[in-house]
Motif scaffolding. Structure first.
Motif, PDB file in Angstrom:
ATOM      1  N   THR A 217      -9.966 -27.332  21.979  1.00  0.00           N
ATOM      2  CA  THR A 217      -8.572 -27.578  21.586  1.00  0.00           C
ATOM      3  C   THR A 217      -8.395 -27.447  20.078  1.00  0.00           C
ATOM      4  O   THR A 217      -7.403 -26.875  19.606  1.00  0.00           O
ATOM      5  N   SER A 218      -9.351 -27.945  19.307  1.00  0.00           N
ATOM      6  CA  SER A 218      -9.281 -27.833  17.852  1.00  0.00           C
ATOM      7  C   SER A 218      -9.346 -26.376  17.414  1.00  0.00           C
ATOM      8  O   SER A 218      -8.630 -25.953  16.498  1.00  0.00           O
ATOM      9  N   LEU A 219     -10.203 -25.606  18.075  1.00  0.00           N
ATOM     10  CA  LEU A 219     -10.314 -24.177  17.757  1.00  0.00           C
ATOM     11  C   LEU A 219      -8.996 -23.461  18.041  1.00  0.00           C
ATOM     12  O   LEU A 219      -8.517 -22.674  17.221  1.00  0.00           O
ATOM     13  N   LEU A 220      -8.406 -23.736  19.186  1.00  0.00           N
ATOM     14  CA  LEU A 220      -7.133 -23.108  19.544  1.00  0.00           C
ATOM     15  C   LEU A 220      -6.029 -23.513  18.572  1.00  0.00           C
ATOM     16  O   LEU A 220      -5.189 -22.694  18.184  1.00  0.00           O
ATOM     17  N   PHE A 221      -6.037 -24.783  18.166  1.00  0.00           N
ATOM     18  CA  PHE A 221      -5.028 -25.261  17.220  1.00  0.00           C
ATOM     19  C   PHE A 221      -5.186 -24.563  15.875  1.00  0.00           C
ATOM     20  O   PHE A 221      -4.195 -24.191  15.235  1.00  0.00           O
ATOM     21  N   GLY A 222      -6.430 -24.356  15.463  1.00  0.00           N
ATOM     22  CA  GLY A 222      -6.670 -23.641  14.212  1.00  0.00           C
ATOM     23  C   GLY A 222      -6.198 -22.204  14.284  1.00  0.00           C
ATOM     24  O   GLY A 222      -5.521 -21.710  13.370  1.00  0.00           O
ATOM     25  N   ILE A 223      -6.533 -21.518  15.376  1.00  0.00           N
ATOM     26  CA  ILE A 223      -6.136 -20.117  15.546  1.00  0.00           C
ATOM     27  C   ILE A 223      -4.617 -19.977  15.576  1.00  0.00           C
ATOM     28  O   ILE A 223      -4.060 -18.975  15.108  1.00  0.00           O
ATOM     29  N   ALA A 224      -3.938 -20.977  16.103  1.00  0.00           N
ATOM     30  CA  ALA A 224      -2.474 -20.940  16.155  1.00  0.00           C
ATOM     31  C   ALA A 224      -1.861 -20.897  14.756  1.00  0.00           C
ATOM     32  O   ALA A 224      -0.701 -20.516  14.594  1.00  0.00           O
ATOM     33  N   HIS A 225      -2.641 -21.261  13.739  1.00  0.00           N
ATOM     34  CA  HIS A 225      -2.157 -21.256  12.355  1.00  0.00           C
ATOM     35  C   HIS A 225      -2.680 -20.047  11.575  1.00  0.00           C
ATOM     36  O   HIS A 225      -2.668 -20.045  10.339  1.00  0.00           O
ATOM     37  N   LEU A 226      -3.115 -19.018  12.281  1.00  0.00           N
ATOM     38  CA  LEU A 226      -3.669 -17.816  11.648  1.00  0.00           C
ATOM     39  C   LEU A 226      -2.712 -17.128  10.677  1.00  0.00           C
ATOM     40  O   LEU A 226      -3.170 -16.552   9.680  1.00  0.00           O
ATOM     41  N   PRO A 227      -1.385 -17.149  10.906  1.00  0.00           N
ATOM     42  CA  PRO A 227      -0.488 -16.515   9.925  1.00  0.00           C
ATOM     43  C   PRO A 227      -0.670 -17.037   8.503  1.00  0.00           C
ATOM     44  O   PRO A 227      -0.328 -16.346   7.543  1.00  0.00           O
ATOM     45  N   GLY A 228      -1.219 -18.247   8.353  1.00  0.00           N
ATOM     46  CA  GLY A 228      -1.454 -18.792   7.025  1.00  0.00           C
ATOM     47  C   GLY A 228      -2.747 -18.317   6.389  1.00  0.00           C
ATOM     48  O   GLY A 228      -3.020 -18.649   5.227  1.00  0.00           O
ATOM     49  N   GLY A 229      -3.552 -17.541   7.137  1.00  0.00           N
ATOM     50  CA  GLY A 229      -4.825 -17.045   6.620  1.00  0.00           C
ATOM     51  C   GLY A 229      -5.995 -17.810   7.220  1.00  0.00           C
ATOM     52  O   GLY A 229      -5.838 -18.885   7.794  1.00  0.00           O
ATOM     53  N   TRP A 230      -7.212 -17.257   7.061  1.00  0.00           N
ATOM     54  CA  TRP A 230      -8.396 -17.863   7.673  1.00  0.00           C
ATOM     55  C   TRP A 230      -8.751 -19.205   7.049  1.00  0.00           C
ATOM     56  O   TRP A 230      -9.290 -20.094   7.734  1.00  0.00           O
ATOM     57  N   GLY A 231      -8.469 -19.393   5.775  1.00  0.00           N
ATOM     58  CA  GLY A 231      -8.703 -20.689   5.163  1.00  0.00           C
ATOM     59  C   GLY A 231      -7.830 -21.756   5.796  1.00  0.00           C
ATOM     60  O   GLY A 231      -8.271 -22.895   6.036  1.00  0.00           O
ATOM     61  N   TYR A 232      -6.605 -21.379   6.105  1.00  0.00           N
ATOM     62  CA  TYR A 232      -5.668 -22.296   6.747  1.00  0.00           C
ATOM     63  C   TYR A 232      -6.111 -22.584   8.174  1.00  0.00           C
ATOM     64  O   TYR A 232      -5.936 -23.702   8.677  1.00  0.00           O
ATOM     65  N   VAL A 233      -6.698 -21.578   8.838  1.00  0.00           N
ATOM     66  CA  VAL A 233      -7.223 -21.773  10.199  1.00  0.00           C
ATOM     67  C   VAL A 233      -8.308 -22.839  10.196  1.00  0.00           C
ATOM     68  O   VAL A 233      -8.352 -23.718  11.059  1.00  0.00           O
ATOM     69  N   LEU A 234      -9.196 -22.774   9.190  1.00  0.00           N
ATOM     70  CA  LEU A 234     -10.281 -23.756   9.083  1.00  0.00           C
ATOM     71  C   LEU A 234      -9.732 -25.164   8.882  1.00  0.00           C
ATOM     72  O   LEU A 234     -10.163 -26.118   9.550  1.00  0.00           O
ATOM     73  N   VAL A 235      -8.769 -25.298   7.976  1.00  0.00           N
ATOM     74  CA  VAL A 235      -8.183 -26.617   7.708  1.00  0.00           C
ATOM     75  C   VAL A 235      -7.436 -27.125   8.938  1.00  0.00           C
ATOM     76  O   VAL A 235      -7.564 -28.297   9.321  1.00  0.00           O
ATOM     77  N   ALA A 236      -6.651 -26.252   9.577  1.00  0.00           N
ATOM     78  CA  ALA A 236      -5.890 -26.659  10.760  1.00  0.00           C
ATOM     79  C   ALA A 236      -6.826 -27.015  11.913  1.00  0.00           C
ATOM     80  O   ALA A 236      -6.548 -27.942  12.684  1.00  0.00           O
TER      81      ALA A 236
END
Length: 277
Positions: A217-236
């Protein structure tokens, strides 16, 4: 229009929380009709939301055979995705401030008060309780440690964002803070936590156990924020882990919503927002 938008989202959440069918469905319909009549929502989006309302009511109120149940879930997913990404037919969010710098040292951004994702929250409240337990809590420590550990997790999330250069320390009251706080709670946090924690994580816990559920679930939530960039994916993704722990440790979606909202408020109050310039 902003006052109408706030009333629209708040009343729709309240209608979703009601156990009275007349208030839940009749209230949502009345809100939708009023929004179209006052020009807050386009008639095309109104038709789309009406279809979503009817589909949700059909799924909640009428039992179906296995094959039809799968079809209905598929239709619901297809109808939900455009609402989550602001791409539903005829949808246009209310632009509150255009190209505004909310905090010194921040990039300029457009501030919207959206009203599409709140329909996902309304729909999911037909299945999931926001305040009552919907998951058996799993916690191997004293209950009073829970808030401390969650606050620690929130601090680590922002530290990770700062280390990556996404944000910088900039305490202060941002422009449009009140609008941001209301919009983020009503139109973002409730819907996202009901979906990711209430649906995805809860179902994965039932089928695969809490560890797999939390990580996936955390991985999917991070990927959902991909428009912000990969750094944002990691934080999300890390943020999703903390929200998931809030749900896992308490069994109540309300705590996941509150942690999500408090983290976003901490971001805009203590750091550059949405990102450093």
């Amino acid at each position: 229009m902003l006052a109408i938008g706030i009333a629209y989202s708040l009343c729709l959440i309240l209608a979703g929380l009601s156990r009275d069918r007349r208030l839940r469905y009749g209230g949502a319909l009345a809100i939708l009709v009023a929004a179209v009549a006052m020009g807050y929502s386009s008639w095309l989006f109104g038709v789309y939301a009406l279809g979503y309302l009817l589909l949700s009511a059909w799924m909640v109120e009428w039992q179906a055979r296995n094959w039809l149940r799968v079809v209905r879930y598929g239709l619901w997913v297809v109808a939900t995705i455009p609402l989550l990404i602001h791409q539903a037919p005829g949808y246009e969010g209310l632009l509150v401030a255009e190209h505004v710098v909310l905090k010194p040292g921040s990039i300029a951004t457009d501030l919207y008060f959206n009203h599409d994702k709140v329909w996902v929250a309304w729909s999911l409240l037909g299945w999931l309780p926001l305040f009552r337990q919907s998951l058996t809590p799993r916690r191997g420590f004293l209950p009073w440690l829970t808030p401390f550990l969650l606050f620690l997790g929130m601090a680590l999330i922002m530290a990770l964002a700062q280390v990556q250069g996404l944000v910088q320390w900039q305490p202060g009251v941002a422009a449009w803070l009140g609008v941001f706080a209301l919009s983020n709670l009503l139109n973002t946090c409730i819907a996202e936590e009901l979906l990711f924690r209430g649906v995805v994580q809860r179902q994965l816990v039932i089928r695969f156990g809490w560890i797999v559920a939390l990580l996936v679930t955390s991985l999917l939530f991070g990927i959902a924020h991909l428009p912000g960039g990969w750094g944002y994916v990691l934080v999300a993704g890390f943020a999703g882990l903390v929200y998931g722990l809030a749900y896992l440790w308490t069994g109540r979606l309300l705590w996941a919503v509150l942690v999500h909202w408090l983290l976003n408020l901490s971001h805009i109050l203590l750091f550059t927002y949405p990102m450093s310039a």
